[in-house]
Design a protein around this motif. Structure first.
Motif, PDB file in Angstrom:
ATOM      1  N   LEU A  19      -5.062   1.190   4.097  1.00  0.00           N
ATOM      2  CA  LEU A  19      -6.360   1.421   3.653  1.00  0.00           C
ATOM      3  C   LEU A  19      -6.712   0.893   2.157  1.00  0.00           C
ATOM      4  O   LEU A  19      -5.873   0.880   1.297  1.00  0.00           O
ATOM      5  CB  LEU A  19      -6.771   3.012   3.488  1.00  0.00           C
ATOM      6  CG  LEU A  19      -6.708   3.761   4.863  1.00  0.00           C
ATOM      7  CD1 LEU A  19      -6.586   5.266   4.577  1.00  0.00           C
ATOM      8  CD2 LEU A  19      -7.936   3.351   5.855  1.00  0.00           C
ATOM      9  N   ASP A  20      -7.865   0.710   1.684  1.00  0.00           N
ATOM     10  CA  ASP A  20      -8.275   0.329   0.343  1.00  0.00           C
ATOM     11  C   ASP A  20      -8.334   1.130  -0.536  1.00  0.00           C
ATOM     12  O   ASP A  20      -9.412   1.983  -0.549  1.00  0.00           O
ATOM     13  CB  ASP A  20      -9.302  -0.785   0.509  1.00  0.00           C
ATOM     14  CG  ASP A  20      -9.814  -1.377  -0.826  1.00  0.00           C
ATOM     15  OD1 ASP A  20      -8.994  -1.752  -1.640  1.00  0.00           O
ATOM     16  OD2 ASP A  20     -10.965  -1.862  -1.072  1.00  0.00           O
ATOM     17  N   HIS A  21      -7.186   1.737  -1.294  1.00  0.00           N
ATOM     18  CA  HIS A  21      -7.329   2.623  -2.238  1.00  0.00           C
ATOM     19  C   HIS A  21      -7.622   2.014  -3.634  1.00  0.00           C
ATOM     20  O   HIS A  21      -7.124   1.058  -3.940  1.00  0.00           O
ATOM     21  CB  HIS A  21      -5.871   3.188  -2.299  1.00  0.00           C
ATOM     22  CG  HIS A  21      -5.475   3.618  -1.205  1.00  0.00           C
ATOM     23  ND1 HIS A  21      -5.824   4.907  -0.741  1.00  0.00           N
ATOM     24  CD2 HIS A  21      -4.472   3.201  -0.105  1.00  0.00           C
ATOM     25  CE1 HIS A  21      -5.244   5.354   0.592  1.00  0.00           C
ATOM     26  NE2 HIS A  21      -4.475   3.912   0.766  1.00  0.00           N
ATOM     27  N   SER A  22      -8.619   2.825  -4.218  1.00  0.00           N
ATOM     28  CA  SER A  22      -9.012   2.275  -5.320  1.00  0.00           C
ATOM     29  C   SER A  22      -8.792   3.472  -6.586  1.00  0.00           C
ATOM     30  O   SER A  22      -8.776   4.742  -6.083  1.00  0.00           O
ATOM     31  CB  SER A  22     -10.409   2.337  -5.530  1.00  0.00           C
ATOM     32  OG  SER A  22     -11.047   1.926  -6.652  1.00  0.00           O
ATOM     33  N   TRP A  54       4.227   7.669  -0.955  1.00  0.00           N
ATOM     34  CA  TRP A  54       2.817   8.017  -1.183  1.00  0.00           C
ATOM     35  C   TRP A  54       1.800   6.758  -1.098  1.00  0.00           C
ATOM     36  O   TRP A  54       2.364   5.827  -1.405  1.00  0.00           O
ATOM     37  CB  TRP A  54       2.618   8.698  -2.489  1.00  0.00           C
ATOM     38  CG  TRP A  54       3.122   8.084  -3.766  1.00  0.00           C
ATOM     39  CD1 TRP A  54       1.935   7.409  -4.413  1.00  0.00           C
ATOM     40  CD2 TRP A  54       4.134   8.036  -4.235  1.00  0.00           C
ATOM     41  NE1 TRP A  54       2.587   6.755  -5.590  1.00  0.00           N
ATOM     42  CE2 TRP A  54       3.637   7.098  -5.679  1.00  0.00           C
ATOM     43  CE3 TRP A  54       5.469   8.177  -4.028  1.00  0.00           C
ATOM     44  CZ2 TRP A  54       4.730   6.456  -6.274  1.00  0.00           C
ATOM     45  CZ3 TRP A  54       6.396   7.793  -4.840  1.00  0.00           C
ATOM     46  CH2 TRP A  54       6.244   6.916  -5.840  1.00  0.00           C
ATOM     47  N   PRO A  55       0.579   7.024  -0.906  1.00  0.00           N
ATOM     48  CA  PRO A  55      -0.231   5.874  -1.015  1.00  0.00           C
ATOM     49  C   PRO A  55      -0.778   5.231  -2.160  1.00  0.00           C
ATOM     50  O   PRO A  55      -0.584   6.316  -3.157  1.00  0.00           O
ATOM     51  CB  PRO A  55      -1.577   6.103  -0.108  1.00  0.00           C
ATOM     52  CG  PRO A  55      -1.819   7.800  -0.543  1.00  0.00           C
ATOM     53  CD  PRO A  55      -0.111   8.285  -0.567  1.00  0.00           C
ATOM     54  N   GLU A  56      -0.892   4.137  -2.434  1.00  0.00           N
ATOM     55  CA  GLU A  56      -1.416   3.484  -3.524  1.00  0.00           C
ATOM     56  C   GLU A  56      -2.751   4.055  -3.996  1.00  0.00           C
ATOM     57  O   GLU A  56      -3.302   4.683  -2.864  1.00  0.00           O
ATOM     58  CB  GLU A  56      -1.550   2.208  -3.595  1.00  0.00           C
ATOM     59  CG  GLU A  56      -0.348   1.342  -3.479  1.00  0.00           C
ATOM     60  CD  GLU A  56      -0.126  -0.050  -3.447  1.00  0.00           C
ATOM     61  OE1 GLU A  56      -1.352  -0.788  -3.108  1.00  0.00           O
ATOM     62  OE2 GLU A  56       0.768  -0.613  -3.869  1.00  0.00           O
ATOM     63  N   PRO A  57      -3.333   4.257  -5.102  1.00  0.00           N
ATOM     64  CA  PRO A  57      -2.940   3.111  -6.229  1.00  0.00           C
ATOM     65  C   PRO A  57      -2.134   3.878  -7.289  1.00  0.00           C
ATOM     66  O   PRO A  57      -1.663   3.220  -8.341  1.00  0.00           O
ATOM     67  CB  PRO A  57      -4.522   2.745  -6.910  1.00  0.00           C
ATOM     68  CG  PRO A  57      -5.122   4.005  -6.529  1.00  0.00           C
ATOM     69  CD  PRO A  57      -4.604   4.579  -5.366  1.00  0.00           C
ATOM     70  N   GLY A 116       0.822  -1.368   0.017  1.00  0.00           N
ATOM     71  CA  GLY A 116      -0.151  -0.037  -0.049  1.00  0.00           C
ATOM     72  C   GLY A 116       0.797   1.157   0.065  1.00  0.00           C
ATOM     73  O   GLY A 116       0.160   2.475  -0.281  1.00  0.00           O
ATOM     74  N   MET A 117       2.092   1.094   0.252  1.00  0.00           N
ATOM     75  CA  MET A 117       3.039   2.501   0.126  1.00  0.00           C
ATOM     76  C   MET A 117       3.840   2.134  -1.033  1.00  0.00           C
ATOM     77  O   MET A 117       4.685   1.500  -1.037  1.00  0.00           O
ATOM     78  CB  MET A 117       3.901   2.392   1.525  1.00  0.00           C
ATOM     79  CG  MET A 117       4.716   3.728   1.711  1.00  0.00           C
ATOM     80  SD  MET A 117       5.834   3.599   3.017  1.00  0.00           S
ATOM     81  CE  MET A 117       7.305   2.654   2.218  1.00  0.00           C
ATOM     82  N   ARG A 118       3.835   3.418  -1.738  1.00  0.00           N
ATOM     83  CA  ARG A 118       4.495   3.357  -2.991  1.00  0.00           C
ATOM     84  C   ARG A 118       5.769   4.475  -2.544  1.00  0.00           C
ATOM     85  O   ARG A 118       5.624   5.220  -1.597  1.00  0.00           O
ATOM     86  CB  ARG A 118       3.918   3.845  -4.231  1.00  0.00           C
ATOM     87  CG  ARG A 118       2.867   3.209  -4.381  1.00  0.00           C
ATOM     88  CD  ARG A 118       2.441   3.050  -5.909  1.00  0.00           C
ATOM     89  NE  ARG A 118       1.470   2.346  -6.316  1.00  0.00           N
ATOM     90  CZ  ARG A 118       1.141   1.800  -7.592  1.00  0.00           C
ATOM     91  NH1 ARG A 118       1.995   2.015  -8.537  1.00  0.00           N
ATOM     92  NH2 ARG A 118       0.099   0.853  -7.705  1.00  0.00           N
ATOM     93  N   TYR A 119       7.048   4.108  -3.167  1.00  0.00           N
ATOM     94  CA  TYR A 119       8.166   4.963  -2.849  1.00  0.00           C
ATOM     95  C   TYR A 119       8.987   5.250  -4.059  1.00  0.00           C
ATOM     96  O   TYR A 119       8.922   4.221  -4.915  1.00  0.00           O
ATOM     97  CB  TYR A 119       8.836   4.318  -1.642  1.00  0.00           C
ATOM     98  CG  TYR A 119       9.356   2.919  -1.761  1.00  0.00           C
ATOM     99  CD1 TYR A 119      10.516   2.591  -2.460  1.00  0.00           C
ATOM    100  CD2 TYR A 119       8.448   1.800  -1.350  1.00  0.00           C
ATOM    101  CE1 TYR A 119      10.832   1.103  -2.361  1.00  0.00           C
ATOM    102  CE2 TYR A 119       8.856   0.518  -1.875  1.00  0.00           C
ATOM    103  CZ  TYR A 119      10.148   0.239  -2.177  1.00  0.00           C
ATOM    104  OH  TYR A 119      10.618  -1.106  -2.336  1.00  0.00           O
ATOM    105  N   ARG A 120       9.870   6.196  -3.927  1.00  0.00           N
ATOM    106  CA  ARG A 120      10.810   6.649  -5.276  1.00  0.00           C
ATOM    107  C   ARG A 120      12.105   7.153  -4.384  1.00  0.00           C
ATOM    108  O   ARG A 120      11.935   7.709  -3.400  1.00  0.00           O
ATOM    109  CB  ARG A 120      10.047   7.682  -5.803  1.00  0.00           C
ATOM    110  CG  ARG A 120      11.167   8.360  -6.996  1.00  0.00           C
ATOM    111  CD  ARG A 120      10.357   9.578  -7.744  1.00  0.00           C
ATOM    112  NE  ARG A 120      11.204  10.113  -8.615  1.00  0.00           N
ATOM    113  CZ  ARG A 120      11.883  10.943  -8.652  1.00  0.00           C
ATOM    114  NH1 ARG A 120      12.269  11.647  -7.451  1.00  0.00           N
ATOM    115  NH2 ARG A 120      12.589  11.544  -9.657  1.00  0.00           N
ATOM    116  N   LEU A 121      13.290   6.601  -4.978  1.00  0.00           N
ATOM    117  CA  LEU A 121      14.485   7.294  -4.430  1.00  0.00           C
ATOM    118  C   LEU A 121      15.084   7.360  -5.797  1.00  0.00           C
ATOM    119  O   LEU A 121      15.337   7.125  -6.723  1.00  0.00           O
ATOM    120  CB  LEU A 121      15.151   6.040  -3.730  1.00  0.00           C
ATOM    121  CG  LEU A 121      16.562   6.654  -3.109  1.00  0.00           C
ATOM    122  CD1 LEU A 121      16.232   7.516  -2.178  1.00  0.00           C
ATOM    123  CD2 LEU A 121      17.489   5.343  -2.590  1.00  0.00           C
TER     124      LEU A 121
END
Length: 117
Positions: A111-114, A65-68, A34-39
């Motif tokens: 959380l259920d992100h759509s 940031w949160p998905e989706p 559920g967690m997106r990330y960038r480096l």
């Protein structure tokens, strides 16, 4: 770290590009439950063929940031960013920060992100 103790951090350093790869001007993107990330290196430019003493100042920028949605399609207000020294130590700190963000905000990530939201 004791070799007999397993690292329990969900996001491992070996998941990322090796540190020198960020000098090619490419960002790493990932996600974890559920967690997106960038480096990425900032500035995000290819400096691999420029002598180290002529590359100028740089930093590592970590973002979650949160998905989706992907990075480019996410409202920047939903992103959290932190800057680190552009070094192996900064790289280690960024990986730890990603793990801290996941653990401290686990309810948000679960959380259920759509894409329909």
């Amino acid at each position: 770290m004791d070799d007999n103790i397993q690292d329990v951090r969900p996001i491992q350093k070996h998941t990322f590009f090796n540190f020198n790869h960020y000098n090619y001007g490419e960002a790493f993107f990932g996600s974890y439950k559920g967690m997106r990330y960038r480096l990425a290196r900032d500035p995000l430019v290819n400096v691999i063929f420029i002598p180290v003493d002529q590359r100028g100042e740089a930093k590592l920028v970590a973002t979650v940031w949160p998905e989706p949605f992907a990075y480019g399609q996410t409202d920047p207000s939903k992103m959290t960013t932190f800057e680190f020294e552009f070094s192996e130590d900064g790289f280690d700190q960024a990986v730890s920060w990603f793990n801290d963000q996941y653990m401290q905000r686990i309810d948000e990530w679960s959380l259920d992100h759509s894409i329909l939201d």
